[in-house]
Motif scaffolding. Structure first.
Motif, mmCIF file in Angstrom:
data_model
loop_
_atom_site.group_PDB
_atom_site.id
_atom_site.type_symbol
_atom_site.label_atom_id
_atom_site.label_comp_id
_atom_site.label_asym_id
_atom_site.label_seq_id
_atom_site.Cartn_x
_atom_site.Cartn_y
_atom_site.Cartn_z
ATOM 1 N N ASN A 9 13.309 -17.533 36.440
ATOM 2 C CA ASN A 9 12.151 -17.513 37.332
ATOM 3 C C ASN A 9 10.912 -17.488 36.443
ATOM 4 N N LYS A 11 7.908 -17.712 37.246
ATOM 5 C CA LYS A 11 6.750 -17.108 37.917
ATOM 6 C C LYS A 11 5.501 -17.983 37.703
ATOM 7 N N HIS A 94 11.351 -13.249 47.016
ATOM 8 C CA HIS A 94 11.210 -12.470 45.777
ATOM 9 C C HIS A 94 10.343 -11.244 46.070
ATOM 10 N N GLU A 166 17.863 -7.644 43.015
ATOM 11 C CA GLU A 166 16.852 -7.310 42.013
ATOM 12 C C GLU A 166 16.194 -5.974 42.354
ATOM 13 N N ALA A 170 13.261 -2.432 38.257
ATOM 14 C CA ALA A 170 13.762 -3.038 37.015
ATOM 15 C C ALA A 170 13.080 -4.368 36.703
ATOM 16 N N ILE A 171 12.242 -4.852 37.627
ATOM 17 C CA ILE A 171 11.646 -6.179 37.414
ATOM 18 C C ILE A 171 10.417 -6.071 36.521
ATOM 19 N N GLY A 172 10.493 -6.756 35.390
ATOM 20 C CA GLY A 172 9.363 -6.825 34.476
ATOM 21 C C GLY A 172 9.017 -5.489 33.825
ATOM 22 N N GLY A 210 19.246 -9.324 38.902
ATOM 23 C CA GLY A 210 17.968 -9.637 38.249
ATOM 24 C C GLY A 210 17.198 -8.361 38.003
ATOM 25 N N GLY A 211 16.497 -8.317 36.879
ATOM 26 C CA GLY A 211 15.705 -7.135 36.529
ATOM 27 C C GLY A 211 15.846 -6.852 35.058
ATOM 28 N N SER A 212 14.895 -7.437 34.277
ATOM 29 C CA SER A 212 14.838 -7.205 32.837
ATOM 30 C C SER A 212 16.127 -7.562 32.094
ATOM 31 N N LEU A 231 19.259 -13.707 37.758
ATOM 32 C CA LEU A 231 17.936 -14.290 37.965
ATOM 33 C C LEU A 231 17.058 -13.603 36.919
ATOM 34 N N GLY A 233 13.523 -13.276 34.666
ATOM 35 C CA GLY A 233 12.086 -13.545 34.619
ATOM 36 C C GLY A 233 11.618 -13.746 33.190
ATOM 37 N N GLY A 234 11.067 -12.681 32.621
ATOM 38 C CA GLY A 234 10.447 -12.746 31.291
ATOM 39 C C GLY A 234 11.275 -13.478 30.237
HETATM 40 C C1 PEP Z 1 12.367 -11.716 38.317
HETATM 41 O O1 PEP Z 1 11.180 -11.828 38.450
HETATM 42 O O2 PEP Z 1 13.124 -12.280 39.129
HETATM 43 C C2 PEP Z 1 12.876 -10.908 37.212
HETATM 44 C C3 PEP Z 1 14.115 -10.513 37.256
HETATM 45 O O3 PEP Z 1 11.994 -10.619 36.197
HETATM 46 P P1 PEP Z 1 12.315 -9.883 34.799
HETATM 47 O O4 PEP Z 1 13.577 -10.493 34.253
HETATM 48 O O5 PEP Z 1 11.126 -10.171 33.935
HETATM 49 O O6 PEP Z 1 12.493 -8.442 35.101
#
Ligand code: PEP
Length: 248
Positions: A9, A11, A94, A166, A170-172, A210-212, A231, A233-234
Motif C-alpha cells: 500500500n 499510500k 483502510h 490491520e 500497529a499501522i505505521g 498488515g501493520g508494520s 498488506l 505500507g512503509g
Molecule cells: C498499511 O497502511 O496498510 C500498513 C500496514 O502500513 P505499515 O506497514 O506502514 O504499518
C-alpha cells in the motif's frame, strides 16, 4: 491450499515518474512463483504503473473507489474507470480512510458490493484501535466490521475476496502484532466468514496481516495457518519489500 498474496500500500507517496523508478527497482526483487504480488499505487499513477509492470508477475491495485457508477461525485473514481485500464484489486475501508475520510462499515459494504459487480477483487480492511484491544473487544469489533462489509455479498464473490486484518495501533507505528495476536484475529475472521457462508467459502478467502510488517517479521507471520500474506505500507516502498515477498 491458498496462494499467498502480498500487497504494497503505497499510500500518498510517489509521483508517476517516481513510480516508474521504484517499480523498475522492485521488479526483479519481487519475482515470485509462490505469491501474488500487488502494488496499490495512488490513482494518478495507475496507468503509468500498469505500463511499468507489463510482462512481470506484479498486479496493480487502487487504494479506493466510489460505489456509484458515474455522476456528480467530484473527486471520486468509479469502478469501471479502474477496470477499463486493467486494475485488478482495490483496497476498501483502510483505517486511514475510515479515520480521515469518514468511511463507515456501511460505505465499505457498498464499495465491496460494487467492486465485485465490476470484477475487481477487494482487499477489505478491518482492525481494532489500541483502546478496543485493551478493553478486550477486538474480536467482537472485527467480527462486526466483517459481517457488515460482507452483507449481500454472495458466497462465490466472498471466496475470492481478500481481507486485511490491520490492527490500527500497529499501522505505521513500528509496533507489529505478535504472531499469536495476528493469528488469533485472522482465525476469528475465517470463522466469522464460515458462519456467514460455509466452511468451503471460508477456506477460500485470503486473509492478510498488515501493520508494520518488515522482512524480519514476515516469515513468522505468514507461516501461521490463517495468515495468507500481508498488506504492507512503509516497507513496500523499499527494497525490503522483495525480502517480504520472498520471506521463506
Ligand atoms: C498499511 O497502511 O496498510 C500498513 C500496514 O502500513 P505499515 O506497514 O506502514 O504499518
Amino acid at each position: 491450499m491458498r496462494r499467498k498474496i502480498i500487497a504494497g500500500n503505497w499510500k500518498m507517496n510517489k509521483t508517476p515518474s517516481e513510480t516508474v523508478t521504484l517499480i523498475n527497482e522492485l521488479k526483479p526483487l519481487v519475482a515470485s512463483e509462490e505469491a501474488d504480488v500487488v502494488f496499490c499505487v495512488p490513482a494518478i499513477s495507475l496507468t503509468t504503473a500498469l505500463e511499468a509492470v507489463k510482462g512481470t508477475n506484479i498486479a496493480i491495485g487502487a487504494q479506493n473507489m466510489y460505489y456509484e457508477e458515474s455522476g456528480a461525485y467530484t473527486g471520486e473514481i468509479a469502478p469501471n474507470m479502474l477496470t477499463s485500464i486493467g486494475v485488478k484489486y482495490v483496497i476498501i475501508g483502510h483505517s486511514e480512510r475510515r479515520e480521515y475520510f469518514a468511511e463507515t462499515n456501511e460505505t465499505v459494504n457498498k464499495k465491496v458490493i460494487k467492486a465485485f459487480e465490476h470484477g475487481l477483487i477487494p482487499i477489505v480492511c478491518c482492525g481494532e484501535t489500541l483502546t478496543q484491544r485493551e478493553q478486550g473487544i477486538t474480536i467482537d469489533f472485527v467480527r462486526q466490521q466483517i459481517k457488515i462489509a460482507f452483507l449481500n455479498v454472495t458466497p462465490d464473490q466472498a471466496k475470492i475476496a481478500v481481507i486485511a486484518y490491520e490492527p490500527i495501533w500497529a499501522i505505521g507505528t513500528g509496533k507489529v502484532a505478535t504472531t499469536e495476536q495476528a493469528e488469533e484475529v485472522c482465525k476469528a475472521i475465517r470463522e466469522c466468514i464460515a458462519e456467514i457462508y460455509d466452511d468451503a467459502t471460508a477456506a477460500g478467502v485470503r486473509i492478510q496481516y498488515g501493520g508494520s510488517v518488515t522482512a524480519a517479521s514476515a516469515a513468522d507471520l505468514f507461516s501461521q495457518a490463517n495468515i495468507d500474506g500481508g498488506l504492507v505500507g512503509g516497507a513496500s516502498l523499499k527494497a525490503d519489500f522483495g525480502k517480504i515477498v520472498n520471506y521463506k
